[in-house]
Design an enzyme around this catalytic site. Sequence first.
Site, PDB file in Angstrom:
ATOM      1  N   SER A  31     -23.959   0.377 -10.289  1.00 41.20           N
ATOM      2  CA  SER A  31     -23.998  -0.865 -11.075  1.00 41.20           C
ATOM      3  C   SER A  31     -22.981  -1.849 -10.519  1.00 41.20           C
ATOM      4  O   SER A  31     -21.846  -1.478 -10.240  1.00 41.20           O
ATOM      5  CB  SER A  31     -23.630  -0.593 -12.530  1.00 41.20           C
ATOM      6  OG  SER A  31     -24.474   0.369 -13.070  1.00 41.20           O
ATOM      7  N   HIS A  62     -31.735  -1.928 -12.043  1.00 40.76           N
ATOM      8  CA  HIS A  62     -31.725  -1.203 -10.768  1.00 40.76           C
ATOM      9  C   HIS A  62     -33.011  -1.527 -10.012  1.00 40.76           C
ATOM     10  O   HIS A  62     -34.101  -1.282 -10.519  1.00 40.76           O
ATOM     11  CB  HIS A  62     -31.682   0.315 -10.994  1.00 40.76           C
ATOM     12  CG  HIS A  62     -30.354   0.825 -11.432  1.00 40.76           C
ATOM     13  ND1 HIS A  62     -29.535   1.574 -10.618  1.00 40.76           N
ATOM     14  CD2 HIS A  62     -29.698   0.709 -12.595  1.00 40.76           C
ATOM     15  CE1 HIS A  62     -28.432   1.890 -11.271  1.00 40.76           C
ATOM     16  NE2 HIS A  62     -28.507   1.380 -12.484  1.00 40.76           N
ATOM     17  N   HIS A  84     -31.431   9.045 -11.566  1.00 45.04           N
ATOM     18  CA  HIS A  84     -30.493   9.733 -12.460  1.00 45.04           C
ATOM     19  C   HIS A  84     -31.156  10.943 -13.119  1.00 45.04           C
ATOM     20  O   HIS A  84     -32.345  10.911 -13.442  1.00 45.04           O
ATOM     21  CB  HIS A  84     -30.023   8.786 -13.572  1.00 45.04           C
ATOM     22  CG  HIS A  84     -29.305   7.571 -13.062  1.00 45.04           C
ATOM     23  ND1 HIS A  84     -29.968   6.419 -12.718  1.00 45.04           N
ATOM     24  CD2 HIS A  84     -27.991   7.336 -12.852  1.00 45.04           C
ATOM     25  CE1 HIS A  84     -29.079   5.518 -12.313  1.00 45.04           C
ATOM     26  NE2 HIS A  84     -27.881   6.045 -12.374  1.00 45.04           N
ATOM     27  N   TYR A  86     -30.726  11.877 -16.140  1.00 45.78           N
ATOM     28  CA  TYR A  86     -31.155  11.567 -17.519  1.00 45.78           C
ATOM     29  C   TYR A  86     -32.532  10.918 -17.580  1.00 45.78           C
ATOM     30  O   TYR A  86     -33.118  10.797 -18.647  1.00 45.78           O
ATOM     31  CB  TYR A  86     -30.113  10.701 -18.247  1.00 45.78           C
ATOM     32  CG  TYR A  86     -29.849   9.347 -17.630  1.00 45.78           C
ATOM     33  CD1 TYR A  86     -30.783   8.313 -17.713  1.00 45.78           C
ATOM     34  CD2 TYR A  86     -28.661   9.093 -16.959  1.00 45.78           C
ATOM     35  CE1 TYR A  86     -30.541   7.078 -17.147  1.00 45.78           C
ATOM     36  CE2 TYR A  86     -28.403   7.857 -16.391  1.00 45.78           C
ATOM     37  CZ  TYR A  86     -29.353   6.857 -16.489  1.00 45.78           C
ATOM     38  OH  TYR A  86     -29.115   5.631 -15.921  1.00 45.78           O
ATOM     39  N   GLU A  87     -33.046  10.485 -16.427  1.00 48.78           N
ATOM     40  CA  GLU A  87     -34.381   9.895 -16.428  1.00 48.78           C
ATOM     41  C   GLU A  87     -35.462  10.964 -16.583  1.00 48.78           C
ATOM     42  O   GLU A  87     -36.622  10.637 -16.798  1.00 48.78           O
ATOM     43  CB  GLU A  87     -34.600   9.100 -15.143  1.00 48.78           C
ATOM     44  CG  GLU A  87     -33.724   7.858 -15.079  1.00 48.78           C
ATOM     45  CD  GLU A  87     -33.852   7.122 -13.763  1.00 48.78           C
ATOM     46  OE1 GLU A  87     -34.766   6.298 -13.652  1.00 48.78           O
ATOM     47  OE2 GLU A  87     -33.048   7.377 -12.852  1.00 48.78           O
ATOM     48  N   ALA A 114     -20.520   3.069 -11.504  1.00 48.28           N
ATOM     49  CA  ALA A 114     -19.716   2.548 -12.610  1.00 48.28           C
ATOM     50  C   ALA A 114     -19.320   3.762 -13.436  1.00 48.28           C
ATOM     51  O   ALA A 114     -20.122   4.690 -13.597  1.00 48.28           O
ATOM     52  CB  ALA A 114     -20.533   1.578 -13.436  1.00 48.28           C
ATOM     53  N   MET A 212     -22.543   9.217 -14.984  1.00 50.16           N
ATOM     54  CA  MET A 212     -23.802   9.971 -15.091  1.00 50.16           C
ATOM     55  C   MET A 212     -24.491  10.164 -13.740  1.00 50.16           C
ATOM     56  O   MET A 212     -25.713  10.328 -13.683  1.00 50.16           O
ATOM     57  CB  MET A 212     -24.746   9.243 -16.054  1.00 50.16           C
ATOM     58  CG  MET A 212     -24.138   8.971 -17.424  1.00 50.16           C
ATOM     59  SD  MET A 212     -25.221   7.973 -18.452  1.00 50.16           S
ATOM     60  CE  MET A 212     -24.092   7.489 -19.779  1.00 50.16           C
ATOM     61  N   SER A 213     -23.731  10.121 -12.668  1.00 50.16           N
ATOM     62  CA  SER A 213     -24.356  10.245 -11.330  1.00 50.16           C
ATOM     63  C   SER A 213     -23.350  10.861 -10.361  1.00 50.16           C
ATOM     64  O   SER A 213     -22.368  11.477 -10.772  1.00 50.16           O
ATOM     65  CB  SER A 213     -24.766   8.855 -10.826  1.00 50.16           C
ATOM     66  OG  SER A 213     -23.616   8.056 -10.602  1.00 50.16           O
ATOM     67  N   ASN A 236     -15.422   0.361 -18.015  1.00 49.03           N
ATOM     68  CA  ASN A 236     -15.017   0.384 -19.428  1.00 49.03           C
ATOM     69  C   ASN A 236     -14.040   1.526 -19.624  1.00 49.03           C
ATOM     70  O   ASN A 236     -13.968   2.433 -18.789  1.00 49.03           O
ATOM     71  CB  ASN A 236     -16.252   0.624 -20.312  1.00 49.03           C
ATOM     72  CG  ASN A 236     -16.962   1.917 -19.960  1.00 49.03           C
ATOM     73  OD1 ASN A 236     -17.697   1.982 -18.962  1.00 49.03           O
ATOM     74  ND2 ASN A 236     -16.722   2.959 -20.714  1.00 49.03           N
ATOM     75  N   HIS A 248     -24.217  -0.422 -22.677  1.00 50.32           N
ATOM     76  CA  HIS A 248     -24.639  -0.622 -21.289  1.00 50.32           C
ATOM     77  C   HIS A 248     -24.346  -2.065 -20.875  1.00 50.32           C
ATOM     78  O   HIS A 248     -24.004  -2.340 -19.727  1.00 50.32           O
ATOM     79  CB  HIS A 248     -26.127  -0.302 -21.152  1.00 50.32           C
ATOM     80  CG  HIS A 248     -26.639  -0.402 -19.746  1.00 50.32           C
ATOM     81  ND1 HIS A 248     -26.128   0.358 -18.718  1.00 50.32           N
ATOM     82  CD2 HIS A 248     -27.594  -1.188 -19.187  1.00 50.32           C
ATOM     83  CE1 HIS A 248     -26.754   0.042 -17.590  1.00 50.32           C
ATOM     84  NE2 HIS A 248     -27.646  -0.886 -17.848  1.00 50.32           N
TER      85      HIS A 248
END
Length: 277
Positions: A31, A62, A84, A86-87, A114, A212-213, A236, A248
């Site tokens: 990101s 993306h 990812h 989570y997809e 990120a 998450m990656s 963050n 997000h």
Amino acid sequence: MNEVYEKLKKCREAVAEKITFKPELALILGSGLGDFCDTMDVKETLPYSEIEGFPKSTVAGHKGQFVFGYSGGVPIVAMQGRVHYYEGYSVQDVVLPTRLMHLMGAKMLFLTNAAGGINPSFRAGDFMLICDHICSLVPSPLIGANIDELGTRFPDMSEVYSRRLRTIIENSAAAEGVPLQRGVYIQTTGPNYETPAEIRAYGRLGADAVGMSTAVEAMAARHCGMDVCGISCISNLASGISANPLSHKEVQETADRVAPLFRKLVTRAIADIHAAK
Ligand code: HPA
């Protein structure tokens, strides 16, 4: 033959039919770095949708394509949009693009993302050089029959993020006057952000940033012998470290705000890594 390897080889053949460019370095854009390619001397692009069997990125913001070209004279392949866990893809599919870039010829993998800051000294907008990772919350991408053509069954992970590349990047940051934190990245499955209790636990485990990656990609790259490095943009403060709920939108806004500096740092680091060969 191994199914995962079969699919990878088919993807490699599909790429070879369309692309002649030979990258030396693979760059995964997180990101905020999506427009990194605007500063590249782009030679060819290949949308993921044109590669049969390639998992598609479904995250808003993306793009989904490989961009081939030069950054500071270095031949690179950049991923605009990653895949990812989570997809809903298998973790083997998540690392297919990394392995594919290895088969395209890339010897090095430069990871960006990120991440939420766990280390209390971090501020939103900081950059963190990834020194190591914790990936025990996500299945290993190496589970299943080993792909002997890529690497060994029980690969060493004692130096996933090359010490040599880390030193170069620290010097690049200093030369550009960009402050650079360092720390340990922990990968969660996502897609939810963490609870404050989880963040406290991860901090006690030794993590400085959460995302998450990245870690599974780094592992797959080490398995096939690539040199790996990575930088997180602390978009963050992680849950409970900041008083605010996470969104997000906030992650994207901070990443976008510091994008020009992130681009400058990565551009310089790539040139310095190439020069140090
Ligand atoms: N947690 C997990 N993933 C993230 C975060 C976070 O706080 N920020 C950006 N990616």
